[in-house]
Design a protein around this motif. Structure first.
Motif, mmCIF file in Angstrom:
data_model
loop_
_atom_site.group_PDB
_atom_site.id
_atom_site.type_symbol
_atom_site.label_atom_id
_atom_site.label_comp_id
_atom_site.label_asym_id
_atom_site.label_seq_id
_atom_site.Cartn_x
_atom_site.Cartn_y
_atom_site.Cartn_z
ATOM 1 N N ALA A 197 -0.569 -133.882 11.294
ATOM 2 C CA ALA A 197 -0.289 -133.071 10.350
ATOM 3 C C ALA A 197 -1.338 -133.023 9.157
ATOM 4 C CB ALA A 197 1.062 -133.290 9.394
ATOM 5 N N ALA A 198 -1.206 -131.847 8.497
ATOM 6 C CA ALA A 198 -2.402 -131.892 7.135
ATOM 7 C C ALA A 198 -1.494 -132.447 5.978
ATOM 8 C CB ALA A 198 -2.798 -130.342 6.887
ATOM 9 N N ILE A 199 -2.177 -133.332 5.154
ATOM 10 C CA ILE A 199 -1.386 -133.693 4.090
ATOM 11 C C ILE A 199 -1.886 -132.964 2.743
ATOM 12 C CG2 ILE A 199 -0.598 -135.976 2.919
ATOM 13 C CD1 ILE A 199 0.162 -135.680 5.844
ATOM 14 N N VAL A 200 -1.066 -132.191 2.120
ATOM 15 C CA VAL A 200 -1.568 -131.469 1.017
ATOM 16 C C VAL A 200 -1.166 -132.051 -0.490
ATOM 17 C CG1 VAL A 200 -2.012 -129.318 0.110
ATOM 18 C CG2 VAL A 200 -1.917 -129.653 2.510
ATOM 19 N N PRO A 201 -1.681 -132.342 -1.283
ATOM 20 C CA PRO A 201 -1.211 -132.687 -2.445
ATOM 21 C C PRO A 201 -0.986 -131.298 -3.482
ATOM 22 C CG PRO A 201 -3.320 -133.066 -2.603
ATOM 23 C CD PRO A 201 -3.282 -132.804 -1.352
ATOM 24 N N ILE A 202 0.462 -131.313 -3.951
ATOM 25 C CA ILE A 202 0.836 -130.091 -4.805
ATOM 26 C C ILE A 202 0.674 -130.585 -6.019
ATOM 27 C CG2 ILE A 202 2.274 -128.075 -4.987
ATOM 28 C CD1 ILE A 202 0.660 -128.064 -2.427
ATOM 29 N N ARG A 203 -0.043 -130.265 -6.747
ATOM 30 C CA ARG A 203 -0.264 -130.982 -8.264
ATOM 31 C C ARG A 203 1.054 -130.436 -9.180
ATOM 32 N NH1 ARG A 203 -6.357 -129.303 -9.351
ATOM 33 N NH2 ARG A 203 -5.852 -127.587 -7.731
ATOM 34 N N ARG A 204 1.454 -131.594 -10.037
ATOM 35 C CA ARG A 204 2.571 -131.202 -10.775
ATOM 36 C C ARG A 204 2.277 -129.994 -11.873
ATOM 37 N NH1 ARG A 204 6.706 -134.514 -12.260
ATOM 38 N NH2 ARG A 204 5.643 -136.332 -11.277
ATOM 39 N N SER A 205 3.406 -129.256 -11.963
ATOM 40 C CA SER A 205 3.348 -128.020 -13.000
ATOM 41 C C SER A 205 4.621 -127.784 -13.478
ATOM 42 C CB SER A 205 2.800 -126.789 -12.221
ATOM 43 O OG SER A 205 2.926 -125.814 -13.009
ATOM 44 N N ILE A 206 4.896 -127.761 -14.793
ATOM 45 C CA ILE A 206 5.975 -127.137 -15.420
ATOM 46 C C ILE A 206 6.168 -125.810 -15.218
ATOM 47 C CG2 ILE A 206 4.828 -126.717 -17.464
ATOM 48 C CD1 ILE A 206 8.340 -128.067 -17.085
ATOM 49 N N ARG A 207 5.099 -125.186 -14.722
ATOM 50 C CA ARG A 207 5.286 -123.731 -14.751
ATOM 51 C C ARG A 207 6.211 -123.236 -13.213
ATOM 52 N NH1 ARG A 207 4.407 -120.734 -18.940
ATOM 53 N NH2 ARG A 207 3.010 -119.381 -18.372
ATOM 54 N N ALA A 208 6.171 -124.429 -12.418
ATOM 55 C CA ALA A 208 6.659 -124.341 -11.189
ATOM 56 C C ALA A 208 8.272 -124.276 -11.382
ATOM 57 C CB ALA A 208 6.298 -125.189 -10.219
ATOM 58 N N ALA A 209 8.756 -125.297 -12.248
ATOM 59 C CA ALA A 209 9.999 -125.361 -12.638
ATOM 60 C C ALA A 209 10.577 -124.262 -13.377
ATOM 61 C CB ALA A 209 10.339 -126.547 -13.454
ATOM 62 N N GLU A 210 9.883 -123.416 -14.219
ATOM 63 C CA GLU A 210 10.151 -122.411 -14.894
ATOM 64 C C GLU A 210 10.309 -120.953 -14.246
ATOM 65 O OE1 GLU A 210 7.983 -123.712 -19.073
ATOM 66 O OE2 GLU A 210 7.143 -122.212 -17.948
ATOM 67 N N ALA A 211 9.687 -120.843 -13.052
ATOM 68 C CA ALA A 211 9.427 -119.812 -12.198
ATOM 69 C C ALA A 211 10.726 -118.906 -11.678
ATOM 70 C CB ALA A 211 8.514 -119.656 -11.386
ATOM 71 N N PRO A 212 11.567 -120.110 -11.289
ATOM 72 C CA PRO A 212 13.002 -119.200 -10.578
ATOM 73 C C PRO A 212 13.732 -118.521 -11.714
ATOM 74 C CG PRO A 212 12.230 -121.350 -9.911
ATOM 75 C CD PRO A 212 11.557 -121.308 -10.927
ATOM 76 N N ALA A 213 13.815 -118.876 -12.818
ATOM 77 C CA ALA A 213 14.477 -118.237 -13.683
ATOM 78 C C ALA A 213 14.232 -116.907 -13.978
ATOM 79 C CB ALA A 213 14.695 -118.890 -15.113
ATOM 80 N N SER A 214 12.952 -116.693 -13.869
ATOM 81 C CA SER A 214 12.304 -115.267 -14.164
ATOM 82 C C SER A 214 12.342 -114.495 -13.055
ATOM 83 C CB SER A 214 10.551 -115.721 -14.475
ATOM 84 O OG SER A 214 9.811 -115.840 -13.346
ATOM 85 N N GLY A 215 12.855 -115.012 -11.621
ATOM 86 C CA GLY A 215 12.899 -114.164 -10.678
ATOM 87 C C GLY A 215 11.689 -113.793 -9.919
ATOM 88 N N GLN A 216 10.598 -114.583 -10.207
ATOM 89 C CA GLN A 216 9.248 -114.191 -9.808
ATOM 90 C C GLN A 216 8.672 -115.510 -8.994
ATOM 91 O OE1 GLN A 216 7.442 -113.527 -13.641
ATOM 92 N NE2 GLN A 216 7.602 -110.986 -13.244
ATOM 93 N N PRO A 217 7.938 -115.496 -8.077
ATOM 94 C CA PRO A 217 7.176 -116.524 -7.583
ATOM 95 C C PRO A 217 6.222 -116.946 -8.759
ATOM 96 C CG PRO A 217 6.886 -114.641 -6.148
ATOM 97 C CD PRO A 217 7.508 -114.065 -7.285
ATOM 98 N N VAL A 218 5.857 -118.194 -8.670
ATOM 99 C CA VAL A 218 4.822 -118.614 -9.827
ATOM 100 C C VAL A 218 3.504 -118.083 -9.447
ATOM 101 C CG1 VAL A 218 3.853 -121.039 -10.417
ATOM 102 C CG2 VAL A 218 5.850 -121.374 -9.176
ATOM 103 N N ARG A 219 3.278 -117.466 -8.338
ATOM 104 C CA ARG A 219 1.825 -116.854 -8.345
ATOM 105 C C ARG A 219 2.128 -115.502 -9.095
ATOM 106 N NH1 ARG A 219 -0.963 -116.973 -3.640
ATOM 107 N NH2 ARG A 219 -2.817 -115.135 -3.342
ATOM 108 N N VAL A 220 2.956 -114.886 -9.419
ATOM 109 C CA VAL A 220 3.268 -113.868 -10.348
ATOM 110 C C VAL A 220 3.474 -114.382 -11.801
ATOM 111 C CG1 VAL A 220 4.470 -111.784 -11.082
ATOM 112 C CG2 VAL A 220 3.987 -112.177 -8.603
#
Length: 318
Positions: free
Chosen positions: A269-292
């Protein structure tokens, strides 16, 4: 019946939101081996892609699994789906978590007027096909098979052939759809190793394992490892672990030791670090992917790069 990748005209949002390419992605270095002698203070976030690792080509089915809640399964599903859709792929996400149905709440399905809503539970109980349980979201290129708490019925009623049901449904859908078939199907697994999770792994070409960088998450990895190997032996010999995503990654000695540990457990497998982000925790409430919601966040770039590494396609993310 809904044609894969489209929706009935009376249910399609007037303008589905296009998922944008990233303007200035902050790419991590990709290496085939880590420097074991460097102190962790000098260790940069790097993606480990072993010499034997090969990107796949669509169509591809991924099961996003971890028996521990809070590991980032749903965020991983949403962000990988958004990255692949932004690259022009037709993507279907499947909500296979009966507990909170977080995926269905985040990427809300658009149901046709007057029709009885279908769900993943309906597929398990042979009430409809997978295509008939697939609905558009507001985001172009991303459709969803929703779920609710009634999916738990699969665990205790155990319909005949349940372990194979999702694999059969995916295969039937691909055969029926022909050149309109989905190029990527992402199954967001439950925080358990029950029947629905086994069915997801049985349907998948690859497992993607999000693992939060924390001691409690590591403790459950042994059970997950056994389940993956059991599925490989009994119901899906083609299954491989495509990537382990180290979510909420921060530079630390523990993160380094964890990365080394999982690379030993899953050398393919590839081992990929996904850096910590408070924005990722906020995104679901917006109904949008973090990408948007926050396209400049490091986490978006990390998932985008993981998507390009997992799935090779001309013009896709890299």
């Amino acid at each position: 019946m809904t044609t894969p990748g489209t929706a009935p005209s009376d249910s399609t949002p007037e303008a589905r939101i296009a998922l944008p390419p990233l303007v200035s992605p902050q790419r991590l270095e990709v290496v085939s081996a880590w420097d074991a002698d460097a102190p962790y203070q000098a260790w940069r976030p790097q993606i480990l892609a072993p010499a034997t690792f090969r990107s796949a080509a669509p169509p591809r089915v991924y099961a996003v699994v971890n028996q521990k809640g809070g590991a980032g399964k749903t965020t991983t599903t949403v962000e990988l789906a958004a990255a692949w859709a932004a690259a022009g792929l037709r993507v279907r996400v499947v909500d296979a978590d009966p507990q909170e149905a977080a995926l269905s709440a985040w990427l809300r399905p658009v149901y046709p007027d007057g029709a009885e809503p279908r769900s993943l539970r309906s597929v398990f109980f042979d009430e409809c096909t997978l295509a008939e349980a697939t609905y558009p979201t507001q985001f172009a290129g991303v459709d969803i098979v929703p779920s609710g708490s009634d999916l738990a019925r699969v665990e205790y009623e155990r319909p005949i052939g349940a372990e194979q049901a999702l694999a059969d449904a995916v295969a039937q859908d691909a055969e029926t759809a022909g050149d309109q078939a989905y190029e990527v199907t992402l199954i967001d697994g439950a925080p358990s190793l029950g029947l629905v999770t086994v069915a997801a792994l049985t349907a998948a070409d690859e497992a993607i394992v999000p693992l939060k960088v924390g001691g409690l998450d590591v403790m459950g990895m042994n059970s997950l490892h056994k389940t993956l190997r059991r599925v490989q032996r009994k119901t899906n010999p083609k299954l491989v672990v495509g990537a382990v995503l180290l979510t909420a990654w921060d530079r630390s000695g523990f993160a380094r030791d964890l990365a080394a540990h999982v690379s030993g457990d899953y050398p393919e497998a590839a081992i990929v670090p996904i850096r910590r982000s408070i924005r990722a925790a906020e995104a679901p409430a917006s109904g949008q992917p973090v990408r948007v919601y926050a396209p400049e966040a490091n986490v978006v770039s990390d998932y985008d790069q993981a998507a390009g590494l997992l799935l090779a396609r001309e013009g896709a993310v890299a």
